[in-house]
Motif scaffolding. Sequence first.
Motif, short mmCIF file in Angstrom:
data_model
loop_
_atom_site.label_atom_id
_atom_site.label_comp_id
_atom_site.label_asym_id
_atom_site.label_seq_id
_atom_site.Cartn_x
_atom_site.Cartn_y
_atom_site.Cartn_z
N THR A 34 0.86 -1.28 0.09
CA THR A 34 0.01 -0.04 -0.01
C THR A 34 0.86 1.44 -0.05
O THR A 34 0.73 2.26 -0.86
CB THR A 34 -1.12 0.27 1.18
OG1 THR A 34 -1.57 -1.09 1.34
CG2 THR A 34 -1.87 1.03 1.31
N GLU A 37 2.22 1.86 -3.29
CA GLU A 37 1.24 2.50 -4.30
C GLU A 37 1.00 3.90 -4.04
O GLU A 37 0.76 4.77 -5.11
CB GLU A 37 0.00 1.84 -4.18
CG GLU A 37 -0.33 0.56 -4.91
CD GLU A 37 -1.63 -0.36 -4.51
OE1 GLU A 37 -2.30 0.17 -4.08
OE2 GLU A 37 -1.12 -1.71 -4.46
N LYS A 38 0.85 4.24 -2.87
CA LYS A 38 1.01 5.75 -2.46
C LYS A 38 1.92 6.79 -2.53
O LYS A 38 1.79 7.82 -2.72
CB LYS A 38 0.39 5.85 -0.98
CG LYS A 38 -1.17 5.31 -0.74
CD LYS A 38 -1.79 5.54 0.71
CE LYS A 38 -3.01 5.24 0.92
NZ LYS A 38 -3.18 5.10 2.34
N GLN A 40 4.76 9.11 -3.42
CA GLN A 40 4.83 9.92 -4.71
C GLN A 40 6.05 10.38 -4.88
O GLN A 40 6.64 11.12 -5.93
CB GLN A 40 3.85 11.21 -4.42
CG GLN A 40 2.43 10.85 -4.33
CD GLN A 40 1.53 11.92 -4.01
OE1 GLN A 40 1.75 13.09 -4.61
NE2 GLN A 40 0.52 11.68 -3.45
N THR A 251 5.23 8.02 3.36
CA THR A 251 4.95 6.97 4.22
C THR A 251 6.34 6.95 5.06
O THR A 251 7.34 6.53 4.46
CB THR A 251 4.56 5.84 3.62
OG1 THR A 251 3.33 5.94 2.97
CG2 THR A 251 4.36 4.83 4.79
N ILE A 504 -2.13 14.32 1.95
CA ILE A 504 -2.35 13.14 1.70
C ILE A 504 -2.98 12.37 2.78
O ILE A 504 -3.00 12.59 4.03
CB ILE A 504 -0.93 12.30 1.89
CG1 ILE A 504 0.02 13.00 0.69
CG2 ILE A 504 -0.99 11.00 1.30
CD1 ILE A 504 -0.30 12.57 -0.82
N HIS A 506 -3.94 8.95 4.57
CA HIS A 506 -3.56 7.52 4.73
C HIS A 506 -4.55 6.49 4.92
O HIS A 506 -4.63 5.82 5.87
CB HIS A 506 -2.51 7.55 5.82
CG HIS A 506 -1.04 8.00 5.25
ND1 HIS A 506 -0.08 7.20 4.99
CD2 HIS A 506 -0.68 9.37 5.13
CE1 HIS A 506 1.13 7.84 4.19
NE2 HIS A 506 0.82 9.15 4.59
#
Length: 508
Positions: A34, A37-38, A40, A251, A504, A506
């Motif tokens: 995950t 994917e998130k 950037q 993250t 963002i 989460h």
Amino acid sequence: MALITKQDFIDSIADSLQFIACYHPIDFIQAMATAYEKEQSAAAKDAIAQILINSRMCAEDQRPICQDTGIVNVFIKVGMNAQWDTDQSLEEMVNEGVRRAYMHPDNVLRASVVSDPIGKRQNTRDNTPAVIHTQVVPGDTVEVHIAAKGGGSENKAKFTILNPSDNLVDWVLDTVPKMGAGWCPPGILSIGVGGTAEKAMLMAKEALMEPINIHELIEKGAETAAEKLRLELFEKVNQLGIGAQGLGGVTTVLDIKVSDYPTHAASLPVAIIPNCAATRHTHFTLDGHGAAEFTPPSLNDWPEITREVSSTTKHVNLDTVTQADIETWQPGDTLLLSGHLLTGRDAAHKRIADLFANGESLPEGLDFTNRFIYYVGPVDPVKNEVVGPAGPTTATRMDKFTEMMLDKTGLMGMIGKAERGPTAIKAIQKHRSVYLIAVGGSAYLVSKAIKSAKMVAFEELGMEAIREFYIEDMPVTVAVDSSGDSVHSSGPQEWKQKISEITIKHSP
Ligand code: SF4
């Protein structure tokens, strides 16, 4: 009544340690997927990709996820009515299991434990003793939570006793950036609040063995003060922008754990213990019906990730690289290194410093002139491997030796993991050197770039000896350039700002 036998207990400990050395828990794989994917930030996304690819390769080949295969932490709940068939103490049986796991002939794990920690610091060679916590509970079973905790993340544990009126969130948000990236984020931060000094640390450690489930809490909503604190810190720590390997990104934590316990009216003890990219733990219960069994995740549980070499990646031959070349490298540049480099870490640096202090020279055959050093202590090879998993170790431990190495040995540059401190950056700047990072927690992947290895000096130091590696296309990032600019300062700053702009979320 069913008996828990010595053989079943020792086998379970040994098998669990071999299992967690090679397989990430499935919740960790999913949380990292995950995060991938998130993400950037290109640099952080690539670091997460390397960690996930490494993780899948280790599962396929049953090799250790990280070269630091950890110190064993065990929490054992012994049922008051459990019946044993053994002539050994619980501690002796745990340590026998550790010994067998770490010396397994088909998959030797790196022995990292030293005895006489304030004296000779001699490696015990079999990774014993484990750190064992035991509780006696109702019932007739024996429940075991076991982890192999890496030094890089354990070294970043923090503890304080706040005044009851102090703001706990502020302390955590002030402390986490100071922990740097040596704990190989993204990972899990576990916070123990209350009790006494040792109780807070123990709660933090034990909660690290719980599954990653912050997204369930986000969906359900917080009901208790501890749950509210988890959610608040999860959001705010990620907003710090530290990102994977401290490169800057969205993250930093995959989960925050909070455990609490009643405390003295005058105190607010708080402990933080991080878990890293090599999060390794499992859980089993013995009820007298044989040893525990461990089921590996399916290879389909890992996301399909392929890394592409960016058009801006520079190919560098370490055998011909010049001072002029390294002065063109900028923080955040990605490089693929080929050629020869030397290895060394804490003990080797200390030996070199002692030699110079005594007016002696380097051992014959050891010459750092125009060479790079890779801070690594690899796992022993098996079958036809050249070297076992060989990821970078935390470079700040070598900071105090950096001026000496650059000044006296002719060393050109360094490769490690995480940030450098002010002393090392000053030396890098002064000598127009450079510091590169490889991804912590991708040790098996890194080892595939190592095509040959030979012993050069201090063989008696074992995994800390100085070797020469011949490498092909080892991926690294420029962390501190020859002017002393650091990606670990600029990356998080940039991403903290960006996150505050793009807000963002989460949530899944
Ligand atoms: S992932 Fe990083 S902190 Fe964790 S054991 Fe490996 S090198 Fe150490």
